[in-house]
Design an enzyme around this catalytic site. Structure first.
Site, short mmCIF file in Angstrom:
data_model
loop_
_atom_site.label_atom_id
_atom_site.label_comp_id
_atom_site.label_asym_id
_atom_site.label_seq_id
_atom_site.Cartn_x
_atom_site.Cartn_y
_atom_site.Cartn_z
N CYS A 2 0.90 -1.11 0.04
CA CYS A 2 -0.01 -0.03 -0.15
C CYS A 2 0.77 1.18 0.05
CB CYS A 2 -0.89 0.08 1.08
SG CYS A 2 -1.69 -1.49 1.54
N ARG A 27 0.95 1.70 -5.71
CA ARG A 27 1.02 0.75 -4.86
C ARG A 27 -0.27 -0.01 -4.26
NH1 ARG A 27 6.46 2.02 -2.59
NH2 ARG A 27 5.77 0.63 -0.94
N TRP A 74 -3.93 -1.89 -1.16
CA TRP A 74 -4.00 -3.07 -2.18
C TRP A 74 -4.35 -4.06 -0.85
CZ3 TRP A 74 -1.48 -7.72 -2.51
CH2 TRP A 74 -1.73 -8.55 -3.73
N ASN A 98 1.78 -0.13 5.76
CA ASN A 98 1.88 -0.92 4.40
C ASN A 98 2.82 -2.12 4.64
OD1 ASN A 98 3.23 -1.68 1.90
ND2 ASN A 98 4.68 -0.41 1.95
N GLY A 99 2.35 -3.36 4.43
CA GLY A 99 3.42 -4.65 4.87
C GLY A 99 2.19 -5.55 5.13
N GLU A 479 6.05 -12.62 -22.54
CA GLU A 479 5.53 -11.38 -22.17
C GLU A 479 4.19 -10.79 -22.93
OE1 GLU A 479 6.38 -9.27 -19.90
OE2 GLU A 479 6.03 -7.06 -21.02
N LYS A 483 0.95 -9.47 -20.81
CA LYS A 483 0.39 -8.02 -21.26
C LYS A 483 -1.13 -8.20 -21.44
CE LYS A 483 2.58 -6.04 -20.02
NZ LYS A 483 4.06 -5.99 -19.53
N GLU A 486 -3.08 -9.16 -18.16
CA GLU A 486 -3.37 -8.21 -17.14
C GLU A 486 -4.07 -7.21 -17.51
OE1 GLU A 486 1.01 -6.39 -17.08
OE2 GLU A 486 -0.02 -6.38 -15.34
N HIS A 502 3.84 -31.00 -27.12
CA HIS A 502 3.88 -31.69 -25.66
C HIS A 502 2.79 -31.67 -24.93
CE1 HIS A 502 8.07 -33.05 -26.97
NE2 HIS A 502 8.15 -31.79 -27.16
N LYS A 602 1.16 -1.44 -9.44
CA LYS A 602 2.29 -1.39 -10.13
C LYS A 602 3.42 -1.78 -9.61
CE LYS A 602 4.57 0.43 -13.35
NZ LYS A 602 4.72 -0.26 -14.65
O1 M6R Z 1 9.00 -3.06 -10.28
P1 M6R Z 1 9.03 -4.75 -10.95
O2 M6R Z 1 9.93 -4.70 -12.23
O3 M6R Z 1 10.06 -5.47 -10.02
O4 M6R Z 1 7.97 -5.52 -11.18
C1 M6R Z 1 7.65 -6.60 -11.37
C2 M6R Z 1 6.33 -7.11 -11.65
O5 M6R Z 1 5.64 -6.99 -10.74
C3 M6R Z 1 5.80 -6.35 -13.13
O6 M6R Z 1 6.82 -6.56 -14.01
C4 M6R Z 1 4.39 -6.77 -13.36
O7 M6R Z 1 4.59 -8.30 -13.94
C5 M6R Z 1 4.06 -5.97 -14.62
N1 M6R Z 1 2.54 -5.59 -14.09
C6 M6R Z 1 3.82 -6.84 -15.86
O8 M6R Z 1 3.23 -5.85 -16.69
#
Ligand code: M6R
Length: 607
Positions: A2, A27, A74, A98-99, A479, A483, A486, A502, A602
């Site tokens: 958070c 966050r 969060w 936070n935590g 990747e 994308k 998410e 496989h 994020k």
């Molecule tokens: O800030 P970071 O690069 O350590 O974050 C790692 C992942 O949480 C981050 O890349 C996440 O997978 C993204 N939302 C992907 O788009």
């Protein structure tokens, strides 16, 4: 995980609390709240959903006060409801956290025995209850009440307290989660990061593990984990909050995708000297004695690391392994003194990656960090820092940071290869030429998105999508799938195309769309055969390829997105762009919240 903020001032703090929380929304954004105190009472507002809901409520029912704390959440323990939103209050104590308090159920049980009543499902509330008991039943001062309570807590946290009627006291402390102090004129700030504080002051100090800060508007005392007074370094931060705007774009993600030609040029300018084809990288660990490179990251950073591994083994010839940060420290990995560890993280605050870094530090001396946020915890704890220079990335889906992580991994790799005499002049020049062409290639792709929009429209009607790639383009399939899932919430999986037979081939029928990445490479024909297998089972194929690939694959599918030709080694960088656009346009079609997709944040600051 958070975002928390606290302000003690001589003037009203509400507006600043909200501005700070806006900066911290990356966050978490499932609920938020603020509380102030004046001579005898607390004044609190909380709201579920985005910060905008809290703002609406405050407009109707404003609060006032010259001291206050705020939180953007969060959810970990308890649903994202108003009842569970922070700040949590007892009669005398206000807290943002936070935590995670790992032993909260145990603590809650012992409080239940004392007939203590709880108003939320959170782990945080036990802290407020414990401090309240120390204040009222045991007669301790706020400082001592918090200190005694801290002894009972297990887990990782950053906490900021206010106390009813005490208009000149904040207490902040941290264990595991980041916390910074901001020094103003007759006002002091506490925040989860520097960007939330840099709106008000550039004089920042990061608290260290176990630090305990007693904060008045005129003065701060910081005590270390043994409660001895200690001076922490105050630094001038250079967070430019002016750029945190969408400009003329509809979404941050769109802006971040479209600014990539400029961002790439900036990164190339930072790391390369185009006049004599040399790297500007002066300081990096020698790899002459390195037995293995271990790359560590989460999510997108992990996929960037996978590309890094392929590059490092191909170009530098150093054995390389890639680790998911969340697995690394718990699976008893073998890390040798002569290994070189490289952690990759956009935010530099990802708890799993930070934990992995700390674990690796116990075994080897060379820990490199590839980060975007240069003031982050990971950057501060690594021995070598390589900034990706992407500028702030606000969209939860990582785009430009991925591309910049790849670039920096390539530069590091080139430096290693040069040191080991594995990069001859000819190959080096080819790579330089290819790198310098990237901004033009990105601009070119970004100017021809019509066909991509059509593919996205079709994709948005499906429930599930497969992404295929091979060799250097396998991580790009992973990747691409990340994308898409998410931000569009369409189930998607990436596979190495050779793996199809496989297992996943069982999924293929006329209702299964397949995004295939197959430009001219050494494995072009192999992938083409895998795609024939898809076609034979009536899979809906969408092909991402170059001119050569298009000319060879006409009978496979008509849904082809053609990309400009580029240096083969740099294809992962180039092919990541249409994957970003595909996810973005599909999410637009589906009408999802592109920048703040559901359930995500994020920066993932809890394990
Ligand atoms: O800030 P970071 O690069 O350590 O974050 C790692 C992942 O949480 C981050 O890349 C996440 O997978 C993204 N939302 C992907 O788009």
């Amino acid at each position: 995980m958070c975002g928390i903020i606290g302000i003690v001032s001589k003037t009203e703090v509400l507006e600043k609390l909200i501005k700070g929380l806006k900066q911290l929304e990356y966050r978490g954004y499932d609920s938020s709240g603020v509380v102030t105190t004046n001579s005898n009472s607390f004044c609190r507002r909380r709201s579920s959903g985005k910060l905008v809901n809290l703002k609406k409520q405050l407009k109707e029912k404003p609060i006032s006060g010259t001291i206050g704390i705020g939180h953007t959440r969060w959810a970990t323990h308890g649903k994202p409801t108003e009842k569970n939103a922070h700040p949590h209050l007892t009669e005398n104590v206000g807290l943002v956290h936070n935590g995670i308090i790992e032993n909260y159920s145990e603590l809650k049980e012992s409080l239940n025995l004392k007939q203590v009543k709880f108003n939320s499902e959170t782990d945080t509330e036990v802290i407020t209850k414990l401090v309240e008991i120390e204040l009222t039943e045991n007669g301790l001062s706020p400082e001592d009440a918090v200190k005694v309570t801290l002894k009972k807590l297990k887990g990782s946290f950053a906490l900021c307290f206010i106390f009813r009627g005490l208009e000149n006291l904040l207490i902040a402390t941290k264990r595991g989660s980041p916390l910074a102090l901001g020094y103003g004129k007759n006002e002091m700030f506490v925040g989860s990061d520097a960007s939330s504080l840099s709106l008000f002051t550039r004089k920042i100090c990061y608290l260290e593990e176990g630090d305990f800060a007693i904060i008045n508007r005129e003065k701060v005392s910081i005590l270390d984990c043994n409660y001895n007074e200690i001076a922490r370094k105050i630094i001038q931060v250079s967070v430019d909050t002016g750029v945190l705007s969408k400009g003329s774009y509809k979404h941050f993600m769109q802006k971040e995708i479209f600014e990539q030609p400029a961002v790439i040029s900036q990164v190339l300018g930072y790391y390369l000297n185009a006049s004599d084809d040399s790297l500007t990288l002066q300081k990096y660990p020698s790899v002459k004695k390195t037995s293995r490179i271990i790359l560590i990251g989460c999510g997108t950073a992990y996929y960037a690391s996978l590309v890094g591994k392929y590059w490092i083994e191909k170009i530098s010839g150093i054995p390389c392994s890639v680790e998911l940060a969340s697995e690394f420290r718990y699976r008893e990995p073998i890390v040798n003194f002569n290994d070189l560890v490289v952690v990759v993280s956009q935010s530099g605050e990802t708890a799993d990656t930070l934990g992995a870094l700390r674990h690796a530090k116990k075994f080897c001396k060379n820990i490199c960090a590839i980060v975007n946020v240069e003031e982050s915890s990971i950057a501060r704890e690594a021995n070598w820092v390589f900034p990706i220079k992407a500028g702030p990335e606000i969209g939860v889906a990582s785009t430009k940071a991925f591309v910049c992580q790849l670039l920096v991994l390539m530069f590091l790799n080139m430096a290693f290869a040069e040191e080991l005499n594995r990069l001859n002049e000819n190959d080096k020049q080819k790579l330089f030429k290819g790198l310098l062409e990237l901004p033009r290639i990105f601009t070119d792709i970004l100017s021809k998105t019509k066909n991509l929009k059509k593919i996205s429209k079709k994709l948005s009607a499906y429930k599930s999508v497969l992404f295929l790639g091979r060799d250097l383009l396998y991580p790009i399939a992973l990747e691409g799938a990340l994308k898409l899932k998410e931000i569009s919430y369409i189930h998607s999986e990436g596979y190495a195309s050779g793996e199809l037979k496989h297992g996943p081939i069982a999924l293929i029928d006329k209702d299964m769309p397949i995004i295939a990445i197959n430009p001219k490479t050494d494995v072009f024909e192999k992938v083409n055969s895998n795609l024939e297998e898809v076609k034979a089972r009536k899979g809906k194929l969408f092909l991402f390829t170059d001119n050569f690939g298009k000319s060879q694959s006409g009978n496979l599918t008509k849904a082809i997105f053609e990309l400009p030709t580029c240096a083969a080694l740099l294809e992962p960088i180039v092919y990541s762009l249409p994957m970003q656009l595909l996810a973005y346009f599909t999410a637009l079609d589906k009408g999802t919240d592109v920048d703040q997709p559901r359930n995500l944040a994020k920066s993932v600051t809890v394990e």
